[in-house]
Scaffold this motif. Structure first.
Motif, mmCIF file in Angstrom:
data_model
loop_
_atom_site.group_PDB
_atom_site.id
_atom_site.type_symbol
_atom_site.label_atom_id
_atom_site.label_comp_id
_atom_site.label_asym_id
_atom_site.label_seq_id
_atom_site.Cartn_x
_atom_site.Cartn_y
_atom_site.Cartn_z
ATOM 1 N N GLY A 188 0.794 -1.214 0.000
ATOM 2 C CA GLY A 188 0.000 0.000 0.000
ATOM 3 C C GLY A 188 0.825 1.262 0.000
ATOM 4 O O GLY A 188 0.347 2.317 -0.413
ATOM 5 N N THR A 189 2.043 1.184 0.491
ATOM 6 C CA THR A 189 2.936 2.341 0.510
ATOM 7 C C THR A 189 4.305 1.922 -0.029
ATOM 8 O O THR A 189 4.646 0.735 -0.071
ATOM 9 C CB THR A 189 3.105 2.910 1.925
ATOM 10 N N LEU A 190 5.087 2.927 -0.400
ATOM 11 C CA LEU A 190 6.416 2.635 -0.910
ATOM 12 C C LEU A 190 7.296 2.019 0.173
ATOM 13 O O LEU A 190 8.111 1.129 -0.099
ATOM 14 C CB LEU A 190 7.050 3.918 -1.446
ATOM 15 N N LEU A 191 7.122 2.476 1.425
ATOM 16 C CA LEU A 191 7.894 1.915 2.528
ATOM 17 C C LEU A 191 7.546 0.447 2.734
ATOM 18 O O LEU A 191 8.428 -0.392 2.948
ATOM 19 C CB LEU A 191 7.629 2.709 3.806
ATOM 20 N N ASP A 192 6.253 0.124 2.658
ATOM 21 C CA ASP A 192 5.842 -1.260 2.811
ATOM 22 C C ASP A 192 6.419 -2.137 1.706
ATOM 23 O O ASP A 192 6.835 -3.278 1.937
ATOM 24 C CB ASP A 192 4.312 -1.366 2.784
ATOM 25 N N ALA A 193 6.445 -1.609 0.490
ATOM 26 C CA ALA A 193 7.014 -2.368 -0.625
ATOM 27 C C ALA A 193 8.495 -2.629 -0.388
ATOM 28 O O ALA A 193 8.992 -3.741 -0.629
ATOM 29 C CB ALA A 193 6.809 -1.615 -1.937
ATOM 30 N N ALA A 194 9.212 -1.611 0.090
ATOM 31 C CA ALA A 194 10.644 -1.771 0.342
ATOM 32 C C ALA A 194 10.903 -2.767 1.455
ATOM 33 O O ALA A 194 11.790 -3.636 1.345
ATOM 34 C CB ALA A 194 11.264 -0.413 0.682
ATOM 35 N N VAL A 195 10.121 -2.684 2.549
ATOM 36 C CA VAL A 195 10.303 -3.606 3.672
ATOM 37 C C VAL A 195 10.015 -5.040 3.239
ATOM 38 O O VAL A 195 10.765 -5.968 3.548
ATOM 39 C CB VAL A 195 9.404 -3.199 4.851
ATOM 40 N N SER A 196 8.929 -5.237 2.511
ATOM 41 C CA SER A 196 8.571 -6.585 2.064
ATOM 42 C C SER A 196 9.612 -7.145 1.109
ATOM 43 O O SER A 196 9.972 -8.328 1.180
ATOM 44 C CB SER A 196 7.201 -6.558 1.382
ATOM 45 N N VAL A 198 12.881 -6.298 0.812
ATOM 46 C CA VAL A 198 14.145 -6.595 1.490
ATOM 47 C C VAL A 198 13.979 -7.785 2.432
ATOM 48 O O VAL A 198 14.862 -8.662 2.503
ATOM 49 C CB VAL A 198 14.634 -5.358 2.260
ATOM 50 N N ALA A 199 12.846 -7.840 3.154
ATOM 51 C CA ALA A 199 12.624 -8.943 4.091
ATOM 52 C C ALA A 199 12.593 -10.278 3.376
ATOM 53 O O ALA A 199 13.131 -11.279 3.868
ATOM 54 C CB ALA A 199 11.322 -8.724 4.855
#
Length: 745
Positions: free
Chosen positions: A196-204, A206-207
């Protein structure tokens, strides 16, 4: 609002083309930078490698014994490997950065409500809107690579540098790069669409990219900690199966041997190792990428505009990523802290603390606080239950993994590795401890092999099965990872591999704490070492006096060191050494008791504190007979047949078998006396001079008295060896020839 209408010329792919060209214009700065970097840097690196090595490879005086064709091929291999190194560091990282920046710039509208409303209000269907930008990114990343590879090929052609396997290897490598670029772009796009957000995309992203290989590595380490004899059951492909970034990087370091047509002057060929993806990997990444792209397109078609700026866009995916990261961190932290403290209590507490900490951290990032945190508690309890269930399975023996021993009638062959110690004091066990039951061979075209013994005979297999059962008695359940108090330096490695009737293999590798009272294990080892097949691997039986290269005597004490060697023996002296050695070995009172001293200390009770210093032979002299490398023609008929079976006739004919000599046991008194006689004129004593802070060397010139037998330390002698000299003053000489061991010049 969501529009379902398309432009009038949609049937002619007009919408797709417009999106495609618009995305090219929108990302032209990034695309031009990446394209220029790739197109310019790759041929420059190739050219610099060619020019930098041209003198070396064109000067045939550096390549005696090679044909000009062979040198040219080796030149091409050097250029090829240089290009690989640059692809791994200079192109791969820039390419990944470009893909991430491109996706953020092209599809970042999905994470802002005002932007997503605008894009979804356009008279373009979702599918061409997504795929138009996707194809534009794919082409702008693959086309520069193709041009770069083509220019590298052109540079090599201009300078007449043949690449390995002609141009096939280069373009096969490009094909693999294109496939992995396709996979990486799809992988990034998937998380852009489902977040839903760019931060969420980055976290998912990288994780998953980091957590997935970390999870398998941690699971493998955990099973190794719990299960005695564990040999990894996790295929290497699992580590990168859902991580195309890791697989892309490994593409430039994974080697596959391919014939390259390189020849010596005598016409024999050599091989080169070329990177590439195997057929299985190509099929997996092709299917994985297509399936992931279909899922991405399907989900985007149903993605609501209201999901923008929503931290719970794809709950199922979030749960999977959260589970993966929590398990990996929990078990990983437990392994680290458990190993540091050697405590099972710390280990299990760390599992809970680590998994909970990772769960809370990722929840805080996604939920921007503790909002709706309690709704995630049941999911964490399921994660913890999965960890507990997995550890309990290992605690009870891994579903029978530890205690599994194959039935003898189901075993086709057995190969194994034993520690370099003797099972008893017999001649056969002594020889086995010298060679450690292996053939160290060089053969063919610069190929080296370390061949361990393999038993095909049922009676010989039974000796290995008996040892396996004896080892299992040292590992009774239940099984815990730490806290056994065994010092790692007291462990001996024993491994076994069974080939079963159904074609599968069963492997076990143990680190066993052996003690003087482990007579059952030692008797099993002795039975294996005395088998005819085991003895066949020992080159001792093919040696004679001509195999002796020299003799060596040494002695190490707290006061001084003594070294003496003689590698200038005459043929008669070599024959004398070998015949005397054989006489001692075949004598009725031969008894080899030193084999265990390097490994065994006393009894199990002395290991209670977890740290024991190994016994040594300090103060006793060590006698060694050095031996030459044996060629195929030097071996007896049985060992020649063994090499042919292991290597084939062609490689066996060029084989050389290494033997690093024999340590003469104390019971071989005649041999030891002979070695003392042959080295008496070459011995040197060393001791530490506290006044000068240096080691002092003394060369005896007359009949000497061993300083160890005198009451005077050579270092404390009245005459400084540094002050004693020959008449010519050209050498420092000290003789130990007085009753009290003092030095006289």
């Amino acid at each position: 609002m969501t529009s379902t209408r398309s432009s009038r010329d949609e049937r002619k792919n007009g919408a797709f083309r417009r999106v495609f060209w618009w995305q090219l214009r929108n990302n032209r700065v990034f695309a031009v930078f990446f394209g220029l970097w790739t197109i310019i840097s790759m041929p420059i690196v190739t050219l610099s490698t060619i020019l930098g090595n041209q003198t070396y490879y064109t000067d045939m005086t550096n390549w005696e014994g090679y044909t000009s064709e062979a040198v040219a091929q080796l030149y091409g291999q050097a250029v090829y490997y240089s290009l690989l190194a640059f692809l791994r560091t200079g192109v791969f990282l820039v390419l990944l950065l470009y893909l991430v920046v491109y996706c953020c710039n092209s599809f970042g509208y999905m994470h802002t409500r005002r932007s997503v409303d605008l894009f979804h209000a356009l008279p373009v269907r979702r599918r061409p809107l997504l795929l138009g930008g996707y194809v534009a990114g794919l082409l702008t990343s693959i086309v520069p690579l193709a041009i770069g590879f083509g220019l590298c090929q052109l540079v090599c052609h201009v300078y007449s540098v043949p690449l390995p396997n002609a141009a096939l290897s280069l373009w096969a490598l490009f094909g693999c790069c294109a496939l992995m670029t396709f996979a990486c772009l799809t992988f990034i796009l998937f998380f852009m669409v489902t977040a839903g957000t760019l931060l969420d995309a980055a976290v998912s992203l990288v994780a998953t990219a980091v957590g997935w290989p970390l999870l398998w590595d941690v699971l493998n380490a955990t099973m190794n900690q719990f299960l005695p004899g564990y040999v990894s059951v996790i295929p290497d492909a699992f580590y990168t199966a859902l991580c195309p970034f890791g697989a892309f990087y490994e593409l430039f370091s994974t080697n596959y041997t391919i014939m390259t047509g390189v020849y010596y002057a005598d016409g024999s060929s050599i091989t080169a190792e070329l990177p590439g993806l195997g057929l299985g990997s190509i099929l997996w990444w092709a299917l994985f990428t297509v399936a992931l792209l279909l899922v991405t397109v399907w989900y985007y078609g149903r993605r609501k505009s209201e999901h923008a700026e929503n931290s719970f866009c794809a709950p199922v995916l979030r749960g999977a990523v959260r589970f993966l990261l929590s398990v990996a961190v929990g078990l990983g932290l437990a392994n680290i802290l458990g190993d540091m403290t050697d405590s099972n209590r710390v280990y299990f507490i760390s599992v809970v603390v680590g998994s909970l900490g990772a769960y809370i951290l990722i929840q805080l990032v996604w939920a921007r606080g503790f909002r709706k945190f309690w709704r995630a508690v049941p999911a964490y309890l399921l994660t913890l239950a999965a960890c507990v269930g997995f550890l309990y399975c290992l605690y009870t023996g891994g579903l029978g993994y530890v205690t599994r021993v194959p039935a003898q009638d189901n075993v086709v062959s057995v190969s194994f590795y034993l520690p370099g110690l003797a099972g008893d004091n017999s001649k056969e066990c002594y020889l086995a401890s010298q060679s450690e039951g292996a053939l160290d061979v060089s053969y063919g075209d610069y190929n080296w092999g370390y061949f361990t013994v393999e038993f095909a005979d049922a009676d010989e297999q039974s000796t290995v099965l008996a040892l396996h059962q004896a080892i299992l008695e040292k590992f009774p359940g239940p099984y815990l990872p730490f806290g056994d108090g065994t010092n790692q330096y007291s462990l001996s490695s024993i491994s076994v591999t069974y080939t079963l009737a159904n074609g599968s293999t069963l492997e076990r590798s143990y680190y066993v704490p052996l003690y003087e009272d482990d007579e059952e294990i030692f008797s099993c080892i002795a039975a294996i070492q005395k088998c005819d097949t085991y003895q066949l691997y020992d080159t001792f039986y093919s040696m004679d006096g001509s195999s002796v290269s020299g003799v060596y005597v040494s002695q190490y004490t707290s006061e001084y060191d003594y070294d003496a060697s003689n590698y200038d023996l005459t043929d008669e002296q070599k024959e004398q050494v070998w015949n005397t050695f054989l006489e001692d070995l075949d004598s009725a009172d031969f008894s080899y008791d030193e084999g265990r001293d390097d490994y065994i200390i006393q009894t199990a009770s002395e290991y209670a504190d977890g740290y024991v210093v190994l016994e040594s032979l300090a103060g006793e002299r060590t006698y060694t007979i050095g031996t030459n490398t044996l060629k195929y023609a030097d071996l007896n008929a049985e060992q020649q047949a063994l090499l042919v079976r292991l290597l084939g006739e062609a490689d066996a004919a060029t084989a050389e078998v290494y033997n690093y000599g024999f340590t003469v046991p104390e019971c071989c008194e005649k041999t030891r006396a002979l070695l003392d006689e042959l080295t008496k004129d070459y011995g040197e004593y060393y001791w530490y001079d506290e006044d000068s802070g240096e080691y002092v060397t003394a060369i005896p010139t007359e009949e000497e008295t061993d300083p160890a037998d005198s009451g005077t330390d050579p270092a404390d002698s009245s005459t400084d060896p540094a002050d004693a000299s020959t008449d010519e003053g050209s050498a420092i000489v000290t003789a130990f020839d007085t009753a009290d061991g003092s030095a006289v010049g």
